[in-house]
Design a protein around this motif. Sequence first.
Motif, short mmCIF file in Angstrom:
data_model
loop_
_atom_site.label_atom_id
_atom_site.label_comp_id
_atom_site.label_asym_id
_atom_site.label_seq_id
_atom_site.Cartn_x
_atom_site.Cartn_y
_atom_site.Cartn_z
N THR A 78 0.84 -1.21 0.00
CA THR A 78 0.00 0.00 0.00
C THR A 78 0.87 1.26 0.00
N ALA A 112 -1.02 12.93 5.32
CA ALA A 112 -0.87 11.88 6.33
C ALA A 112 0.48 11.19 6.17
N VAL A 120 -2.95 6.80 6.46
CA VAL A 120 -3.92 7.30 5.50
C VAL A 120 -5.27 6.66 5.88
N PHE A 159 -0.02 -3.71 4.67
CA PHE A 159 -1.46 -3.75 4.84
C PHE A 159 -1.83 -5.12 5.38
#
Length: 185
Positions: free
Chosen positions: A33, A54, A61, A88
Amino acid sequence: MSKRLVLLGAPGSGKGTQGALLMERLGIPQVSTGDLLRAAVAAGSELGLKAKAAMDAGELVADEVVIGMIRERLNEPDAANGYILDGFPRSRPQAEALDELLIALGKPLDRVVHLEADEEEIVKRLLERGRADDTEETIRNRMKVFRDQTHPLLKYYEERDLLVTVKGVGDIEDIYGRIEQAVNA
Ligand code: AMP
């Protein structure tokens, strides 16, 4: 070897390096990610603009943004035979969304590999790497975010009998060997 894998670890624990080796040797895609988000930022897309602040601050995020990205990515044909998720999930809502998605597909995860490295080693590696979000302040914040939001996922996956922990310190090939053993056990 198990084919639907998650690499879980603090920033700088070696997820990216080991994910790339797994991709090359297992012939399945590494899905990062962080890489997808950096590509979106570089392309100047709307998603990239949303994510940039972010990322620059070392914060996560928004869950719905990364979950949407993963949903699309795992539907690509090259992910049909497996994949290595790198970076992720990073929060409980992300882990739950992934479970739902994979249950719907009837293709649950095979293993979650926790790459364990000590904090001193990690900070050293990150400062050497020198990526745009690798300033000392951002690194410190990413560590905190890992401890608060991502570390609880170890228990989440342990309870589901998916977790294996591998020492992420030392020679890259030695670490790879440990991962190989752990996912085949
Ligand atoms: P990484 O390349 O995995 O270190 O990710 C770099 C940055 O992208 C992180 O510090 C976050 O800001 C963002 N990011 C990557 N993956 C995720 C995720 N699963 N959830 C939220 N933010 C993420």
